[in-house]
Design a protein around this motif. Structure first.
Motif, PDB file in Angstrom:
ATOM      1  N   VAL A   1       0.872  -1.163   0.000  1.00  0.00           N
ATOM      2  CA  VAL A   1       0.000   0.000   0.000  1.00  0.00           C
ATOM      3  C   VAL A   1       0.907   1.211   0.000  1.00  0.00           C
ATOM      4  N   GLY A   2       0.650   2.124  -0.868  1.00  0.00           N
ATOM      5  CA  GLY A   2       1.514   3.292  -0.859  1.00  0.00           C
ATOM      6  C   GLY A   2       0.737   4.543  -1.123  1.00  0.00           C
TER       7      GLY A   2
ATOM      8  N   PRO B   1       6.991 -14.408   3.964  1.00  0.00           N
ATOM      9  CA  PRO B   1       5.774 -15.092   3.548  1.00  0.00           C
ATOM     10  C   PRO B   1       6.076 -16.551   3.233  1.00  0.00           C
ATOM     11  N   VAL B   2       5.011 -17.329   3.072  1.00  0.00           N
ATOM     12  CA  VAL B   2       5.179 -18.752   2.784  1.00  0.00           C
ATOM     13  C   VAL B   2       5.800 -18.939   1.400  1.00  0.00           C
ATOM     14  N   GLU B   3       5.359 -18.120   0.444  1.00  0.00           N
ATOM     15  CA  GLU B   3       5.901 -18.247  -0.913  1.00  0.00           C
ATOM     16  C   GLU B   3       7.393 -17.937  -0.848  1.00  0.00           C
ATOM     17  N   PRO B   4       8.204 -18.824  -1.413  1.00  0.00           N
ATOM     18  CA  PRO B   4       9.646 -18.690  -1.215  1.00  0.00           C
ATOM     19  C   PRO B   4      10.223 -17.379  -1.736  1.00  0.00           C
ATOM     20  N   ASP B   5       9.726 -16.859  -2.869  1.00  0.00           N
ATOM     21  CA  ASP B   5      10.342 -15.630  -3.374  1.00  0.00           C
ATOM     22  C   ASP B   5       9.483 -14.396  -3.118  1.00  0.00           C
ATOM     23  N   GLY B   6       8.551 -14.530  -2.186  1.00  0.00           N
ATOM     24  CA  GLY B   6       7.718 -13.364  -1.876  1.00  0.00           C
ATOM     25  C   GLY B   6       8.493 -12.323  -1.079  1.00  0.00           C
ATOM     26  N   LYS B   7       7.973 -11.109  -1.062  1.00  0.00           N
ATOM     27  CA  LYS B   7       8.626 -10.035  -0.318  1.00  0.00           C
ATOM     28  C   LYS B   7       8.425 -10.259   1.182  1.00  0.00           C
ATOM     29  N   ILE B   8       9.336  -9.708   1.955  1.00  0.00           N
ATOM     30  CA  ILE B   8       9.155  -9.675   3.405  1.00  0.00           C
ATOM     31  C   ILE B   8       7.883  -8.863   3.686  1.00  0.00           C
ATOM     32  N   VAL B   9       7.115  -9.313   4.653  1.00  0.00           N
ATOM     33  CA  VAL B   9       5.878  -8.607   4.975  1.00  0.00           C
ATOM     34  C   VAL B   9       6.047  -7.831   6.277  1.00  0.00           C
ATOM     35  N   VAL B  10       5.674  -6.553   6.234  1.00  0.00           N
ATOM     36  CA  VAL B  10       5.614  -5.748   7.455  1.00  0.00           C
ATOM     37  C   VAL B  10       4.136  -5.534   7.757  1.00  0.00           C
ATOM     38  N   ALA B  11       3.688  -6.046   8.880  1.00  0.00           N
ATOM     39  CA  ALA B  11       2.280  -5.902   9.246  1.00  0.00           C
ATOM     40  C   ALA B  11       2.128  -4.714  10.188  1.00  0.00           C
ATOM     41  N   LEU B  12       1.270  -3.777   9.787  1.00  0.00           N
ATOM     42  CA  LEU B  12       0.956  -2.606  10.613  1.00  0.00           C
ATOM     43  C   LEU B  12      -0.507  -2.672  10.988  1.00  0.00           C
ATOM     44  N   THR B  13      -0.877  -1.960  12.034  1.00  0.00           N
ATOM     45  CA  THR B  13      -2.297  -1.831  12.350  1.00  0.00           C
ATOM     46  C   THR B  13      -2.639  -0.346  12.329  1.00  0.00           C
ATOM     47  N   PRO B  14      -3.779   0.017  11.726  1.00  0.00           N
ATOM     48  CA  PRO B  14      -4.122   1.445  11.682  1.00  0.00           C
ATOM     49  C   PRO B  14      -4.594   1.944  13.047  1.00  0.00           C
ATOM     50  N   THR B  15      -4.401   3.229  13.309  1.00  0.00           N
ATOM     51  CA  THR B  15      -4.888   3.784  14.565  1.00  0.00           C
ATOM     52  C   THR B  15      -6.394   4.038  14.455  1.00  0.00           C
ATOM     53  N   TYR B  16      -6.785   4.992  13.616  1.00  0.00           N
ATOM     54  CA  TYR B  16      -8.206   5.248  13.352  1.00  0.00           C
ATOM     55  C   TYR B  16      -8.516   4.755  11.945  1.00  0.00           C
ATOM     56  N   SER B  17      -9.756   4.286  11.710  1.00  0.00           N
ATOM     57  CA  SER B  17     -10.141   3.760  10.393  1.00  0.00           C
ATOM     58  C   SER B  17      -9.829   4.752   9.285  1.00  0.00           C
ATOM     59  N   GLY B  18     -10.113   6.029   9.546  1.00  0.00           N
ATOM     60  CA  GLY B  18     -10.011   6.987   8.453  1.00  0.00           C
ATOM     61  C   GLY B  18      -8.714   7.779   8.452  1.00  0.00           C
ATOM     62  N   CYS B  19      -7.758   7.397   9.278  1.00  0.00           N
ATOM     63  CA  CYS B  19      -6.565   8.227   9.405  1.00  0.00           C
ATOM     64  C   CYS B  19      -5.755   8.244   8.115  1.00  0.00           C
TER      65      CYS B  19
ATOM     66  N   ALA C   1      -2.870   9.269   7.613  1.00  0.00           N
ATOM     67  CA  ALA C   1      -1.433   9.067   7.785  1.00  0.00           C
ATOM     68  C   ALA C   1      -1.058   7.606   7.557  1.00  0.00           C
ATOM     69  N   THR C   2      -2.041   6.723   7.626  1.00  0.00           N
ATOM     70  CA  THR C   2      -1.774   5.293   7.517  1.00  0.00           C
ATOM     71  C   THR C   2      -1.053   4.940   6.217  1.00  0.00           C
ATOM     72  N   ALA C   3      -1.580   5.436   5.103  1.00  0.00           N
ATOM     73  CA  ALA C   3      -0.991   5.099   3.811  1.00  0.00           C
ATOM     74  C   ALA C   3       0.415   5.675   3.692  1.00  0.00           C
ATOM     75  N   THR C   4       0.617   6.843   4.288  1.00  0.00           N
ATOM     76  CA  THR C   4       1.943   7.459   4.247  1.00  0.00           C
ATOM     77  C   THR C   4       2.946   6.649   5.066  1.00  0.00           C
TER      78      THR C   4
END
Lengths: 335, 223, 274
Positions: free
Chosen positions: B16-17, B97-115, B117-120
């Motif tokens: 997500v960017g 990730p399980v897929e061997p050549d997949g990207k490393i995953v960084v899991a974030l949690t949003p603060t407020y649903s509509g914030c 700043a999340t995408a940034t």
């Protein structure tokens, strides 16, 4: 966003009398030592008035500035952009409230400041008297208008009045997020379809010169600047800040793939700065004098919202009074 | 409502960017994080021993994961840049990730649903990892929902220093919304303060004024 | 622009591979699930769009901020729900928001009523909020983890919204004669649309354990509403309900004009990203 440093017509209510001799000398010491004046410190009346003028203009600019952007909330072209825009306009209202509070610490009343705005007597940044006919204007406002506002505000983070300076530090952070979002809007448009690219360029063409004028008239014609600088409310002259801004814009415009509409814009190796063309100050003065496309509309909009909301504010006061009376009665009953 | 187990699982979310995916590095450098004229606020440095970084790694000793977790933890909130993602408590997991050549995953949690700043934040995590030559995908997780309790003590101190009153303790979730009767002024530390607006410039904040030193200030609301 | 995708699955990647026992049943399930997510997502989106109309028009600056905050929360909820629906339908949140016609929306009529005055805004926020509060509370235990996650997030926000609406309802109901009259009028206008929120529907039976039967939310939501109205010295209207149909593609006639505004720019540049 920030006012034009234009001469003010309304300076708010008079503060307390001039400080005593000892108060004055302690004020001078704090200013000379680059310290901070706090609300309860003694300060010269002129200083107080000058600050109230500047802070309230700044607050009014935030409030009026909500309109040109608010114009696109219902039509924002993606949900992501809609969320960002709603948040941004809400930020501006929040900044306005915050700044009114800061002005109140100097003895101004919010009601008086609001009335001056509604009566068309108070100044706000003239930039918001320009219209936002296209979506790209939202990008241009973020990139150019917020960008210019930041250049004006960064030095204010060191302003001598404590509450204002501290507010500016936080507001600058939020504004810089807005500028980044504006840049992103323009970048996406510039790299989008030809029609989108055209929208972006056309908006930049319209907003470039007005954003440069946000720094106020050339130093030679700026009546209020000298005193503000002596008091360390202001730290750089209008022309110095304008130069900084242009120097920042040029590489960013290149990254955007957009042209800045100034044939005289070129790098001056000797000065280490970009040279840029003369601005058409007659337009600036006309907009300042009320002849911008939206001057009348902006104040009228605020007046209408205020008038339509009168019954709500009256009811809130009536309810608070009823509640207080009931509490008093029950306290009496208990006694 | 009767319960029925479900087998439905969805593919995890991808990058997500806030910037177009093809944004080149020169452009990113040109805009910097925010405006180049705004002095960067010093957020406290996050290291590999930060509790949130350790928790995000879940015991993994993978050196690349650790570097990415530290970099992601050091990304700051774009509007309150004294808060790192680690201190804000939005950094949840860093894993392969399980897929061997997949990207490393960084899991974030949003603060407020509509914030907004999340995408940034997500874009800045991708960029911070790219600086280490690691390609990552950001995933948002909603469970468990973020609360202000997820903020570190360090975050509270940094907020106060920045002039924002930190959130108080979270009340019983089943109880009524607290009135937050008293919030300490971040400027003079007085408790003689009054709330002037439940909503502030961003969703996470309310507005207050100090009756002692007159400072108007914002409070990071309890959520 | 890449739409924001939200996943509530445990982020260990291990449980993504679960295979449904019956593929066909799962397909039907998916369509039902998407439909249900549109119910919730469209209600949130259309509410947010109406609140967006308030910004710069509120009775005081604090309310510009508050209504903006609330609208933004609703928009965030809408995006989480529509992104999820979109993944099931093979479309993204923006295709769902901008390239569906009014008959393809699934929102109730109450949320699409014209903006009205501030009393209308307060009443609607109270009614829809009281419903949403019950809805999301129930959905936090949905068997669908992702929906439960969205609900767990939303419920905390919605409680603030209802508190805010209740505060205004009391101030205005028990304020001046004019404010009392305006609140009662607004309540009378909105009330006939309230029942639609609680209409039972076969869809939620199909999604047993995942969705909530709206009828079960009615009593607790009404309790909350009437308690506020009592304190506000307002009278529960005795008006008849009007026919709904929002869930079944019979939108209010106000939805079309609203979408015309919302969608105009996106539709002028089909395929563009923003």
């Amino acid at each position: 966003m920030h006012g034009d440093h234009a001469p003010a017509t309304s300076a708010g209510p008079a503060g307390p009398a001039e400080p005593s001799a000892s108060g004055q000398s302690s004020f001078d010491r704090v200013i000379a030592g680059d310290g901070r004046i706090e609300p309860r410190d003694e300060m010269p009346d002129d200083y107080r008035k000058s600050l109230i003028r500047q802070i309230s203009q700044h607050a009014h600019s935030e409030i009026i500035g909500m309109q040109p952007e608010g114009n696109w909330i219902t039509r924002a072209p993606s949900l992501h952009r809609k969320a960002i825009l709603m948040a941004k306009v809400q930020d501006e209202a929040g900044h306005g409230l915050y700044l009114y509070s800061a002005a109140e610490t100097l003895g101004a009343s919010r009601e008086d400041m609001m009335q001056a705005l509604l009566a068309g007597k108070a100044r706000y940044s003239s930039i918001f008297n320009y219209p936002t006919p296209t979506w790209a204007d939202i990008g241009a406002i973020g990139w150019l208008v917020d960008g210019a506002a930041i250049c004006n505000q960064v030095p204010l983070c060191r302003a001598s009045y404590g509450p204002y300076a501290r507010a500016m530090i936080r507001i600058c952070k939020e504004e810089s997020f807005h500028q980044r979002q504006g840049f992103e809007i323009l970048l996406t448009l510039s790299r989008g379809t030809p029609a989108q690219h055209e929208l972006a360029q056309e908006a930049v063409n319209r907003w470039y010169a007005p954003s440069l004028m946000m720094f106020g008239p050339p130093d030679a014609d700026s009546p209020n600047s000298a005193k503000s600088m002596a008091w360390k409310i202001k730290r750089f002259s209008n022309d110095e800040l304008r130069q900084r801004f242009v120097d920042m814009l040029v590489p960013q415009a290149q990254a955007l793939g957009l042209t800045l509409p100034d044939p005289d814009l070129r790098w001056n190796a000797e000065r280490g700065h970009y040279d840029f063309g003369e601005l058409d100050w007659s337009e600036f003065k006309a907009v300042l004098a009320g002849q911008g496309q939206c001057n009348v509309q902006r104040v009228e909009h605020r007046r209408r919202a205020h008038t339509e909301g009168a019954w709500v504010r009256e009811a809130a006061m009536a309810h608070a009074a009823k509640k207080a009376a009931r509490q008093q009665q029950s306290a009496r009953g208990a006694a | 409502m009767s319960r029925r187990p479900t087998t439905r699982r969805l593919p995890s979310a991808s990058v997500v960017g806030a910037l177009p995916a093809d944004t080149d590095r020169d452009t990113l450098a040109a805009i910097g994080i925010g405006n180049p004229l705004v002095p960067m606020q010093e957020a406290p440095r996050v290291t590999a021993t930060h509790p949130r970084v350790l928790a995000a790694l879940g015991g993994s000793a993978d050196p690349e994961l650790r570097r990415v977790a530290v970099a992601a933890g050091n990304v700051v909130d774009p509007e309150i840049p004294v808060l790192t993602l680690a201190d804000l408590g939005v950094l949840r997991r860093v894993y392969r990730p399980v897929e061997p050549d997949g990207k490393i995953v960084v899991a974030l949690t949003p603060t407020y649903s509509g914030c907004p700043a999340t995408a940034t934040m997500a874009a800045d995590v991708v960029r911070a990892a790219a600086d280490l030559r690691s390609a990552v995908a950001v995933e948002f997780v909603l469970v468990p929902a973020w609360t202000t309790d997820d903020m570190s003590e360090q975050a509270g101190a940094a907020l106060r220093e920045f002039g924002i009153a930190p959130p108080g303790a979270r009340p019983d979730p089943a109880g009524p919304i607290p009135l937050s009767l008293s919030v300490r002024c971040p400027h003079c530390d007085s408790r003689d303060t009054r709330r002037t607006s439940r909503f502030g410039s961003t969703s996470c904040k309310a507005m207050w004024a100090c009756q002692q030193c007159s400072e108007p200030f914002e409070e990071f609301k309890v959520l | 622009m890449t739409p924001q995708l939200v996943s509530a699955t445990a982020p260990n990647g291990a449980d993504h591979a679960a295979v449904p026992s019956s593929r066909q049943a799962d397909m039907a399930d998916m369509a039902d699930m998407a439909e249900y997510l549109l119910w919730l997502g469209d209600d949130a989106l259309v509410s947010a769009q109406r609140l967006g109309e308030w910004i710069t028009n509120a009775p005081e600056l604090e309310e510009d901020v508050a209504l903006g905050n609330i609208g933004l929360d609703q928009l965030g909820q809408a995006r989480a729900l529509l992104s999820y629906a979109g993944e099931l339908l093979g479309r993204n949140e923006d295709e769902l928001a901008y390239f569906r016609d009014d008959v393809d929306f699934r929102c109730t009529h109450l949320v699409s009523l014209p903006r009205g005055d501030f009393a209308d805004a307060v009443v609607r926020l109270l009614l829809v909020g009281a419903y949403s509060e019950q809805l999301y509370a129930a959905l936090t235990t949905s068997a669908d983890e992702r929906l439960a996650g969205i609900a767990a997030k939303a419920i905390k926000e919605v409680r603030y919204h209802v508190e805010h609406a209740a505060g205004w309802a009391v101030r205005l109901g028990d304020g001046t004669d004019e404010s009392h009259r305006r609140m009662q009028d607004a309540l009378n206008r909105a009330w006939p649309y309230l029942d639609e929120l609680f209409d039972p529907h076969p869809l939620t039976d199909h999604l047993d354990g995942i969705a909530v039967d709206p009828a079960t939310l009615k009593e607790p939501a009404l309790q909350r509403i009437t308690a506020v109205l009592d304190e506000a010295t307002l009278t529960v209207p005795a008006t008849q309900r009007v026919a709904g149909g929002g869930r079944d593609g019979r939108p209010s006639e106000h939805l079309g004009p609203m979408l015309a505004v919302m969608q105009v720019l996106a539709r002028a540049h089909p395929g563009a990203s923003w």
